[in-house]
Design an enzyme around this catalytic site. Structure first.
Site, PDB file in Angstrom:
ATOM      1  N   CYS A 183     -43.014  51.560  14.415  1.00 47.12           N
ATOM      2  CA  CYS A 183     -42.744  52.834  13.752  1.00 47.12           C
ATOM      3  C   CYS A 183     -43.771  53.073  12.641  1.00 47.12           C
ATOM      4  O   CYS A 183     -44.572  52.192  12.320  1.00 47.12           O
ATOM      5  CB  CYS A 183     -41.338  52.829  13.154  1.00 47.12           C
ATOM      6  SG  CYS A 183     -41.126  51.559  11.877  1.00 47.12           S
ATOM      7  N   CYS A 185     -42.636  53.921   9.585  1.00 44.27           N
ATOM      8  CA  CYS A 185     -41.928  53.781   8.310  1.00 44.27           C
ATOM      9  C   CYS A 185     -41.756  52.329   7.869  1.00 44.27           C
ATOM     10  O   CYS A 185     -41.343  52.073   6.735  1.00 44.27           O
ATOM     11  CB  CYS A 185     -40.576  54.496   8.356  1.00 44.27           C
ATOM     12  SG  CYS A 185     -39.473  54.035   9.704  1.00 44.27           S
ATOM     13  N   ASP A 217     -35.390  43.998  -1.577  1.00 47.67           N
ATOM     14  CA  ASP A 217     -35.161  42.555  -1.467  1.00 47.67           C
ATOM     15  C   ASP A 217     -36.331  41.771  -2.052  1.00 47.67           C
ATOM     16  O   ASP A 217     -37.494  41.969  -1.685  1.00 47.67           O
ATOM     17  CB  ASP A 217     -34.957  42.162  -0.002  1.00 47.67           C
ATOM     18  CG  ASP A 217     -33.760  42.876   0.629  1.00 47.67           C
ATOM     19  OD1 ASP A 217     -32.796  43.147  -0.096  1.00 47.67           O
ATOM     20  OD2 ASP A 217     -33.807  43.157   1.838  1.00 47.67           O
ATOM     21  N   ASP A 240     -39.560  48.266  -4.229  1.00 47.12           N
ATOM     22  CA  ASP A 240     -39.037  47.536  -3.088  1.00 47.12           C
ATOM     23  C   ASP A 240     -37.628  47.060  -3.464  1.00 47.12           C
ATOM     24  O   ASP A 240     -37.249  47.095  -4.639  1.00 47.12           O
ATOM     25  CB  ASP A 240     -39.962  46.352  -2.786  1.00 47.12           C
ATOM     26  CG  ASP A 240     -39.389  45.414  -1.750  1.00 47.12           C
ATOM     27  OD1 ASP A 240     -39.031  45.888  -0.653  1.00 47.12           O
ATOM     28  OD2 ASP A 240     -39.300  44.195  -2.029  1.00 47.12           O
TER      29      ASP A 240
END
Length: 202
Positions: free
Chosen positions: A99, A101, A11, A9
């Site tokens: 979505c 994603c 942030d 990941d």
């Protein structure tokens, strides 16, 4: 031999997170020790990719030029530390877009599997939130939680029951790198069920 791949990941994991979103290169500040940790992984033959939700794009908080500037800074600082990130896979959508994603949906991970032509079974995925790990676990990744960013709130506490089975916990990316580099080789060679392909675009 299968590619040695690890998926991070962004942030809260690689760089400091902000409640008002990281919106510019100036606001993109790496976590302590993370650049050296990624460089150590690279030197041991690991390919590092990033899977990140960037709903600030969909929310109109910053544009593609700003996102590209953040990643240019990330790549420059990493290069100075002797490391590199191969690719950044990002979801530009807001939650309202529904979505495939946006994590915890697995679309970004399906794109990574397709890009590298490999199954992601037992590939380490590292993040600071439940949704990061749920997205990876959905395609067979081994989930690793770091106690930085939003993960800080779990420091010193038992892992909640809704986290994927087998989740491993580390203080930060440096501690994760220490752990991974102590594992027998090759940690990512085991093959399981094929990851499903996705037509979604991030």
């Amino acid at each position: 031999m299968q590619t040695k791949l690890v998926i991070f990941d962004r942030d809260g994991t690689i760089n400091q997170d902000r409640d008002d979103y990281v919106k510019s290169a100036d606001e993109w500040i790496p976590m302590p020790g993370v650049l050296d940790a990624i460089a150590r992984l690279n030197h041991a033959g690991w390919h590092v990719v990033v899977a990140t939700n960037q709903s600030g794009l969909g929310r109109g908080l910053y544009d593609m030029a700003a996102l590209n500037a953040m990643h240019a800074k990330m790549h420059k600082l990493l290069a100075a530390a002797g490391g590199r990130i191969d690719a950044v896979f990002y979801c530009p959508h807001s939650p309202d877009d529904h979505c495939n994603c946006r994590k915890p949906a697995p679309g970004l991970f399906e794109q990574i599997a397709e890009r590298y032509g490999m199954e992601l079974t037992r590939v380490p995925c590292v993040g600071d939130t439940l949704r990061d790990l749920q997205a990876g676990a959905a395609v067979g990744c081994t989930p690793h939680l770091v106690l930085t960013g939003k993960g800080e709130k779990l420091r010193g506490k038992p892992l909640p029951d809704d986290y994927p089975a087998g989740t491993l916990v580390h203080n930060d990316v440096s501690a994760f790198a220490d752990w991974l580099l102590q594992q027998p080789e090759p940690a990512s060679k085991t093959v399981g069920k094929a990851a499903s392909k996705s037509g979604s675009r991030a």
